[in-house]
Write an enzyme that holds these catalytic residues in place. Structure first.
Site, short mmCIF file in Angstrom:
data_model
loop_
_atom_site.label_atom_id
_atom_site.label_comp_id
_atom_site.label_asym_id
_atom_site.label_seq_id
_atom_site.Cartn_x
_atom_site.Cartn_y
_atom_site.Cartn_z
N ARG A 257 3.56 7.90 -9.50
CA ARG A 257 3.81 6.15 -9.22
C ARG A 257 4.07 6.34 -7.64
O ARG A 257 5.10 6.68 -7.20
CB ARG A 257 4.74 5.41 -9.94
CG ARG A 257 4.85 4.10 -9.79
CD ARG A 257 5.66 3.75 -8.74
NE ARG A 257 6.40 2.13 -8.72
CZ ARG A 257 7.25 2.03 -8.03
NH1 ARG A 257 7.92 2.76 -7.26
NH2 ARG A 257 7.54 0.68 -7.88
N LEU A 258 3.34 5.61 -6.65
CA LEU A 258 3.65 5.59 -5.36
C LEU A 258 4.25 4.43 -4.82
O LEU A 258 3.88 3.25 -5.02
CB LEU A 258 2.47 5.97 -4.54
CG LEU A 258 1.25 6.94 -5.02
CD1 LEU A 258 -0.10 6.63 -4.38
CD2 LEU A 258 1.62 8.30 -4.94
N ASP A 259 5.67 4.89 -4.51
CA ASP A 259 6.43 3.72 -4.04
C ASP A 259 6.08 2.70 -2.93
O ASP A 259 5.68 3.31 -1.81
CB ASP A 259 7.93 4.11 -4.01
CG ASP A 259 8.77 2.96 -3.39
OD1 ASP A 259 9.01 2.07 -4.44
OD2 ASP A 259 9.40 3.22 -2.21
N ALA A 260 5.92 1.52 -3.12
CA ALA A 260 5.69 0.58 -2.01
C ALA A 260 4.86 0.98 -0.94
O ALA A 260 4.97 1.32 0.22
CB ALA A 260 6.91 0.21 -1.29
N GLU A 296 2.36 1.16 -6.15
CA GLU A 296 3.02 -0.20 -6.13
C GLU A 296 2.60 -0.85 -4.81
O GLU A 296 2.97 -0.10 -3.44
CB GLU A 296 4.60 0.22 -6.03
CG GLU A 296 5.29 -1.20 -6.03
CD GLU A 296 6.98 -1.03 -5.63
OE1 GLU A 296 7.79 -2.25 -5.75
OE2 GLU A 296 7.25 -0.07 -4.89
N PHE A 323 0.91 -10.88 -11.81
CA PHE A 323 1.06 -11.07 -13.46
C PHE A 323 2.63 -11.27 -13.81
O PHE A 323 3.03 -12.42 -14.53
CB PHE A 323 0.54 -9.98 -14.16
CG PHE A 323 0.60 -10.31 -15.55
CD1 PHE A 323 -0.63 -10.88 -16.20
CD2 PHE A 323 1.64 -9.85 -16.48
CE1 PHE A 323 -0.52 -10.92 -17.67
CE2 PHE A 323 1.68 -10.13 -17.94
CZ PHE A 323 0.48 -10.78 -18.38
N HIS A 325 5.08 -12.34 -11.66
CA HIS A 325 5.52 -13.62 -11.26
C HIS A 325 5.06 -14.88 -12.00
O HIS A 325 5.77 -15.91 -12.12
CB HIS A 325 5.20 -13.89 -9.82
CG HIS A 325 5.78 -12.41 -8.97
ND1 HIS A 325 6.90 -11.63 -9.31
CD2 HIS A 325 5.26 -11.96 -7.71
CE1 HIS A 325 7.01 -10.75 -8.18
NE2 HIS A 325 6.27 -10.90 -7.38
N HIS A 389 12.65 -2.51 -12.72
CA HIS A 389 13.95 -2.14 -12.15
C HIS A 389 14.24 -2.90 -10.96
O HIS A 389 15.17 -3.45 -10.55
CB HIS A 389 13.96 -0.54 -11.78
CG HIS A 389 12.99 -0.24 -10.62
ND1 HIS A 389 11.77 0.13 -10.74
CD2 HIS A 389 13.24 -0.24 -9.07
CE1 HIS A 389 11.34 0.38 -9.70
NE2 HIS A 389 12.27 0.21 -8.64
N GLN A 391 12.54 -5.94 -10.36
CA GLN A 391 12.68 -7.70 -10.54
C GLN A 391 14.12 -7.87 -11.29
O GLN A 391 14.54 -8.77 -11.22
CB GLN A 391 11.75 -8.03 -11.61
CG GLN A 391 10.36 -7.65 -10.82
CD GLN A 391 10.00 -8.43 -9.69
OE1 GLN A 391 10.64 -9.32 -9.28
NE2 GLN A 391 9.15 -7.80 -8.91
#
EC number: 3.2.1.141
Length: 607
Positions: A257-260, A296, A323, A325, A389, A391
């Site tokens: 999972r690639l952060d930001a 992400e 989705f 939000h 984590h 949100q």
């Protein structure tokens, strides 16, 4: 280009370091008899040497320009933390038992995000293993582990890591991490690792001593931006691509999972993400099973998930914040911060139908047009959730949804996620309504830095003025409050919620209409004023018709299912799920008036 220390066997070790602007580099072996071995530089700026008499477990540093000692930026282990020396690790001797493991296809994944330090009381890799049976019983077949790259101290979310190749020492180090991954595979669980390629943490960050890892060309969100497109950027790009391949090859990781990724700042003809996905596709072929990249992203840029053949980056999937939000605002009524761009039933309708809600229209919070259309992208390219984590932790009180909505709302949130044509995702403890918060926490040793972080979080939390007092991120108490209370899942409504999640997961895995993640086999509509959503999905002869009531009151409406013998298979308001009792018929007929309980959902199936 391979970097770091690589044990070759027979007490021989190869060292490779990218430092293109330095004039003198040596590797310092820190055994009982200290040795300093000069290294030779090649035309691309890589310094190399093969050293005899170096066994696994040997500590070492690099000496730069004859007077600076630094740990290896591609260190595989930092047993003494971010300020200590690196350790030589032999990866080939671990006794893997997953030879027949073929992984879980992305479209079948039920993803469960966890933080190693708070997942169990011990907060280690090995203490996770006994919990895998419980996750598998629930139906989880993929876990996403928050970053484990070595960070300062013992408490951190992981996004302050400063040694991207080194497994956190306080979690148990490389060997323990491998044991936990091997155990996951034995339980039929894929492992997705959260990695950070957009920045390096502040404390223990000595990268600038080695070379131009950073650039002033862009203003990064978390300090200096990484140099992905300037002079010498080939070495930086190689560093992170090697990091990705390292996890797949040495730790049998199934996905990253690639952060930001919006903070991976570059301008050029060869996007880094495209280069990364090419490299992962190549190693997938080499290993013989599909390996995944999940991004992400804050951009709603469909190029992220489009195939390389049509000009995309080839990332397999991405988190869909739109989705979340849309769902969060309907459940809680919150309309501050970025939530002001959402709040209508039409928003979640569009998300079910397309993926992104903002696909080029004006976003009030951003004060500009935002996003691109994802209508043509298949459902399995989107990961959806009601909690993560971020949100939770980016709120002043770090409240989970269980502290923001009533029990009926928690059940509705689960239904909304698992009935979608997307890949579902849970944050640890969500499955039973965990009440513990998930605060932001650190354990730095640099006092000025700690104070800077305190002030930064206080400024960030001004948006929550009047809602509670900020917890000190440096305090051990803040961290300890975040530990899961596993015993809750066997009690009352917590147990009912756990069972509901298990039922929803089982339905997804056994009902063809829910199993096939095809947005083209989906119809969604709603009644905005009543906050009632209708969702139909099908696959050949299999059909489901779901109704979700986001209203806080009973709603009476005329049922309008398609032609068919619609029989109820799940109703969240039933006493079985500790609801107030259903008012819906077992068989749904078109044209009949029905009344639905507040914040509930129901699923009918054609029989």
């Amino acid at each position: 280009m391979r970097i770091g220390s690589h044990y070759l066997g027979n007490d021989r070790c190869e060292f490779s370091l990218w430092a293109p602007t330095l004039q003198e580099v040596a590797v310092q072996i820190l055994s009982s008899e200290r040795r300093l071995i000069p290294m030779q530089q090649d035309e691309e700026g890589y310094w190399k040497v093969t050293v005899e008499g170096v066994a696994p477990g040997t500590l070492y540093n690099y000496e730069l320009e004859g007077n600076i000692e630094r740990a290896d930026p591609a260190s595989h282990f930092q047993p003494q933390g971010v300020h200590g020396p690196s350790e030589v690790v032999e990866h080939s001797t671990f006794a893997w038992t997953d030879k027949s493991w073929s992984g879980v296809p992305l479209e079948e994944m039920i993803i469960y995000e966890l933080h190693v330090g708070t997942f169990t009381d011990a907060g280690t890799f090995e203490s996770m293993i006994p919990r895998l049976k419980d996750l598998r019983e629930l139906g989880i077949n993929a876990i996403e582990i928050m970053p484990v790259a070595q960070f300062p101290g013992e408490r951190n979310w992981g996004y302050d890591g400063v040694f991207p190749f080194a497994v956190q020492n306080s979690y148990g180090g490389p060997e323990a991490f491998k044991k936990s991954i091997d155990a996951c595979h034995q339980h039929g669980i894929s492992v997705i690792l959260d990695v950070v390629f957009n920045h390096i943490g502040p404390e223990g960050n000595y990268f600038a001593d080695f070379g131009p890892y950073f650039t002033k060309k862009y203003s990064g969100d978390w300090g200096d931006a990484m140099n992905f497109d300037g002079q010498y950027s080939d070495g930086v790009r190689n560093y992170f691509i090697e990091n990705a391949l390292y996890w797949f090859e040495n730790y049998h990781i199934d996905g990253l999972r690639l952060d930001a990724i919006q903070a991976i700042l570059e301008f050029g003809a060869r996007p880094f993400l495209r280069e990364l996905s090419d490299a992962v596709a190549e190693i997938s072929q080499k290993i013989g099973r599909k390996l995944y990249l999940i991004a992400e992203s804050d951009l709603n840029d469909v190029r992220t998930i489009r195939s390389r053949e049509i000009g995309g980056y080839g990332i397999d999937a991405q988190w869909n914040d739109d989705f979340h939000h849309s769902l969060h605002t309907l459940l809680t009524g919150e309309n501050d911060r970025y939530y002001q761009d959402f709040g209508k039933l039409a928003h979640i309708e569009k998300s079910y139908r397309e993926g992104f809600v903002y696909s080029g229209q004006y976003a009030p919070h951003r004060k500009r047009r935002h996003g691109s259309s994802s209508v043509e992208e298949p459902g399995y390219k989107f990961v959806v959730f009601s909690q993560t984590h971020d949100q939770i932790g980016n709120r002043v009180l770090a409240e989970r949804l269980s502290q923001l909505v009533a029990f009926e709302g928690l059940k509705l949130a689960a239904g909304a996620v698992f009935l979608s044509a997307f890949v579902p995702f849970l944050f640890m403890g969500e499955e039973y309504g965990e009440s513990a918060p998930f605060f932001y926490f650190i354990s730095h040793s640099d006092e000025p830095l700690i104070e800077i972080i305190r002030k930064s979080k206080a400024e960030e939390f001004k948006a929550f003025t009047g809602r509670g007092e900020m917890q000190d991120p440096q305090s051990p108490d803040t961290f300890n409050k975040c530990k899961l209370n596993w015993e809750l899942r066997t009690e009352g409504k917590h147990q009912a919620l756990w069972e509901l999640h298990r039922q929803l997961i089982q339905m997804r895995q056994t009902i063809p209409a829910l199993k096939k993640l095809d947005k083209k086999c989906l119809e969604v509509s709603g009644i905005e004023d009543d906050k009632i959503l209708f969702l139909r999905r099908w696959n050949d002869d299999s059909q489901i018709f779901a109704i979700l009531n986001f209203n806080l009151e009973d709603v009476t409406f005329t049922a309008a299912p398609p032609v068919g013998n619609w029989q109820k298979i799940l109703d969240s308001s039933e006493r079985k799920w500790m609801g107030s009792g259903t008012s819906l018929p077992d068989n749904l007929e078109a044209g009949k008036q029905v009344t639905m309980k507040p914040q509930s959902f129901v699923v009918y199936e054609v029989k």
